[in-house]
Design an enzyme around this catalytic site. Structure first.
Site, short mmCIF file in Angstrom:
data_model
loop_
_atom_site.label_atom_id
_atom_site.label_comp_id
_atom_site.label_asym_id
_atom_site.label_seq_id
_atom_site.Cartn_x
_atom_site.Cartn_y
_atom_site.Cartn_z
CG ASP A 81 -2.16 0.77 1.13
OD1 ASP A 81 -2.30 1.51 0.13
OD2 ASP A 81 -3.01 0.67 2.03
CG ASP A 135 -9.51 2.40 -0.44
OD1 ASP A 135 -9.16 1.21 -0.55
OD2 ASP A 135 -8.85 3.25 0.19
C1 DGJ Z 1 -5.79 2.08 1.85
C2 DGJ Z 1 -6.17 0.83 1.12
O1 DGJ Z 1 -6.68 1.17 -0.14
C3 DGJ Z 1 -7.18 0.05 1.94
O2 DGJ Z 1 -7.61 -1.08 1.23
C4 DGJ Z 1 -6.58 -0.32 3.26
O3 DGJ Z 1 -5.53 -1.22 3.05
C5 DGJ Z 1 -6.10 0.92 3.98
N1 DGJ Z 1 -5.25 1.72 3.15
C6 DGJ Z 1 -5.39 0.56 5.25
O4 DGJ Z 1 -4.83 1.65 5.85
#
Ligand code: DGJ
Length: 723
Positions: free
Chosen positions: A474, A544
């Protein structure tokens, strides 16, 4: 493939269906001559009368080269348009002028030093042309490289700048510029959005002046994507000329068009010149990222299918390029930061019973990370949550017959961590200025080798000691106050690009050290969904936003350049956490199944009927995943134009066809719709799986599949089998 017509001094780069041609004028200049449908006839010798749209004003001796179609044009001569490259020389001058020196044609395609790129394999018909240009006064060489993927119908370009003279500053260097001869009716298509609304399709007329999309965020970003296409005004999925550019790069970019007063259009794509300046000492060189150019005479659908196949087979690498990937459950939306070992095992237990094969533990497993304001950088287990460590948890997950996967955000550090206390200089910052926090965190300075080595060692240690078979990588902030404590003042303009080179080195090392781990990239959802990342990790978390209706647009837009096999897509709970919408479980499964299928919820909270649907969906996915991911994708109805989104997938052997139809909102007394299928054998008969209905391929393509948009969350997935 690639030929040079010596008599007329024209280079031809031919793929099965396209030609890209350049001509040498007067032994001196390299002009762009043609890009489009494959030429049957040869072009004549390059002269100003047949290669510019205003021959009466074009004269290299005069100050009117502003209308000439230069293949690579630098700043300071009489071409006043957007320059392909800009320099500041030791004598203070910023003027340069390139002349043609020579060329080579070789079989295959060399890799780019330190940068991701498409590649070829034994048996591929791929050749590379390198053309040498030179600024004789300043002793600078510019090497243009073109690789032709004959069967895949794509051409890649990159540029290497070699300084043989005194120290110079490279102020900009595009990976590709292309001058189009008078094309006022064309439109510019690009992919824009924001967090949770990535890659929506935008299409606009090409008006006089400069129009561009850009990233200065340090990553390719959710706001714009390094992809543009110039399309005929009436081009649609099946018709019209489309000229597309995609950059294989994950950092700051610019991509755009400049239309001059005579309707000539220069398209460009490359590293964003803002805050970019590379010092080249004598003997130094600079390598631009690769640009992938695709021309389609048959609209956007064909353009996308070319990108999909190229990226799926000759950009993605490693074990998981071709082999089946995982059906995972991720705990993020199920628990956020509120979990412990038992809770994760509980989620996994239920998941394993419906056929999910991988449990992914997301953010919050390490050091002081119990909310999003601390812990990043201190990569050791939080023993309150995981008393048996990662090894213990992985063992319990493995005992369920599942794989264990783990989340990292290795490019970041929170100010409260030991890592930051020990190395306050290891962040991207500018001396004397307060570094801005974003999501309470700083970006680690990947332009430094010591930082990259530390991350490689830390992650390698964790991946070696616990049985981790999947990694979600991430990255959750954009970069501000760009600068580095490591580099001296003269090199601060290199930091943003060096960051990306550092990132690529880390990714190359870790992914090759752990070839059995499936890596998925992520950046606050889909803020780094680009071809650069796909070279290291074959899938990216698309967004997301896991709402099925929003996902229709996001996945549809993403598919302009990137294959469905690269899109992480999960079923989440309702009301949806991002938009509060309620959609049926069926629809959520059908929408997610087109991508890399997974779940993002606690299945213990699902009803029996939902669990049954999940189990069936996983079985269907295991049977049909190859068709979604390796077949040809045809976008039949756009969710940007109506409430119906229809996407069809035709298997490689053409025997299986999947039609997905999903609607975003129903209509009372909805009209009858007939969705015309594409890519079928018109002489063949197809049965509808699970029924005794039969249709001719010609019928389905000319009359279509009957559909009525009359119910909320209406979703259909129909499988046709060739008889
Ligand atoms: C952003 C990601 O897109 C989410 O899926 C998740 O992993 C969060 N970060 C966690 O902080």
């Amino acid at each position: 493939m690639i030929t040079f017509d010596r008599e007329n001094e024209v280079f031809y780069l031919n793929t099965d269906r396209t030609t890209y041609a350049m001509g040498v004028w007067n032994g001196e200049k390299l002009f762009h001559r043609y890009w489009g449908k494959r030429l049957v006839n040869r072009l004549g010798k390059t002269d100003l009368n047949d290669c510019v749209w205003r021959p009466h004003v074009a004269d290299l001796g005069d100050n009117s080269s502003d209308v000439l179609p230069f293949e690579y044009s630098t700043y300071g001569n009489a071409d006043m348009r957007f320059p392909s490259a800009e320099f500041t020389f030791a004598d203070g001058s910023r003027v340069s002028n390139l002349t043609y020196k020579g060329y080579e044609i070789t079989d295959g395609k060399p890799a780019l030093d330190g940068l991701p790129s498409t590649y070829c394999e034994v048996g591929d018909k791929v050749q590379t042309l390198t053309v040498h240009l030179e600024d004789a006064l300043q002793n600078v060489e510019v090497v243009l490289s073109y690789s032709v993927f004959e069967q895949l119908d794509a051409i890649t370009r990159n540029v290497k700048i070699i300084n043989n003279g005194e120290r110079l500053l490279l102020d900009s260097a595009m990976s590709a510029t292309v001058d189009f001869y008078g094309s006022p009716e064309r439109e510019l298509l690009h992919l824009d959005g924001s967090w949770a609304r990535e890659r929506h399709i935008t299409r606009q007329p090409i008006t006089p002046g400069n129009q561009s999309v850009n990233s200065r965020y340090g990553c390719s970003s959710s706001f714009h994507n390094p992809f543009i296409a110039l399309c005929d005004k009436n081009a649609d999925e099946k018709h019209g000329n489309v000229y597309a550019f995609n950059l294989v790069y994950s950092g700051n970019f610019t991509a755009g068009v400049e239309r001059n007063p005579y309707n000539g259009v220069r398209a460009y794509i490359g590293i964003n010149p803002t805050n970019f300046q590379f010092v080249l000492e004598k003997g130094d060189s600079f390598q631009t990222p690769e640009a992938v150019l695709v021309y389609s005479a048959n609209g956007l659908g064909e353009m996308s299918r070319i990108y999909h196949k190229l990226y799926r087979t000759r950009l993605c690498r490693g074990k998981y390029r071709d082999s089946e990937r995982f059906v995972l459950v991720n705990n993020w939306e199920a628990t956020y930061f509120d979990f412990n070992e038992d809770k994760i095992v509980e989620i996994a237990e239920r998941a394993s019973k419906v056929g999910i094969d991988t449990m992914v533990l997301d953010d919050g497993w390490f050091s002081s990370r119990i909310s999003d304001d601390n812990g990043l950088g201190d990569w050791y287990e939080n023993r309150d949550r995981l008393p048996n460590g990662l090894e213990g948890l992985a063992k319990r997950i493995n005992a369920l017959g599942m794989r264990f996967g783990l989340w990292f955000e290795p490019e970041m550090v929170n100010p409260g961590t030991e890592l930051f206390k020990n190395h306050p200089d290891w962040i991207i910052h500018t001396k004397g200025r307060k570094p801005s926090l974003n999501r309470h965190q700083y970006t680690l300075d990947y332009s430094r080798d010591d930082v990259c080595d530390y991350i490689i060692d830390t992650l390698s240690g964790i991946l070696s000691r616990a049985n981790i078979e999947y990694v979600k990588w991430d990255m959750n902030r954009c970069m501000s106050e760009p600068g580095s404590a490591f580099w001296d003042g003269a090199h601060q303009g290199e930091v943003m690009h060096r960051y990306i080179l550092g990132l690529y080195r880390v990714l190359e090392t870790i992914t090759s050290r752990f070839p059995n781990v499936l890596f998925e990239s992520c950046a606050g959802g889909g803020a780094r969904f680009d071809a650069g990342m796909l070279y290291y990790m074959p899938q990216t978390w698309t967004s997301d936003d896991s709402d099925a209706v929003e996902r229709l647009k996001i996945q549809y837009g993403t598919s302009m350049a990137y294959p469905f096999s690269s899109m992480g897509a999960h079923v989440s709970a309702v009301p949806n956490h991002q938009v509060g919408r309620i959609t049926s479980f069926d629809m959520r499964c059908n929408v997610a199944m087109m991508g890399q299928f997974g779940f993002e919820l606690d299945l213990n909270k699902c009803t029996d009927a939902e669990l049954e649907t999940a189990e069936q969906a996983i079985k269907t996915y295991r049977k049909l995943g190859e068709v979604f991911h390796k077949g040809d994708c045809h976008r039949l109805r756009s969710p940007f134009e109506s409430d119906i989104c229809a996407i069809e997938f035709v298997s490689e052997d053409k025997n299986t066809v999947i039609l997905t139809v999903n609607c975003s909102k129903p209509m009372p007394s909805a009209p009858d719709e007939y969705i015309l299928l594409e890519g079928l054998d018109e002489t063949a008969v197809y049965t509808v799986e699970g029924t005794d209905r039969r249709f001719g391929g010609d019928y389905l393509m000319n009359v279509g599949w009957h559909y009525v948009n009359n119910a909320d969350s209406k979703t259909e997935m129909t499988v046709f089998k060739k008889v």
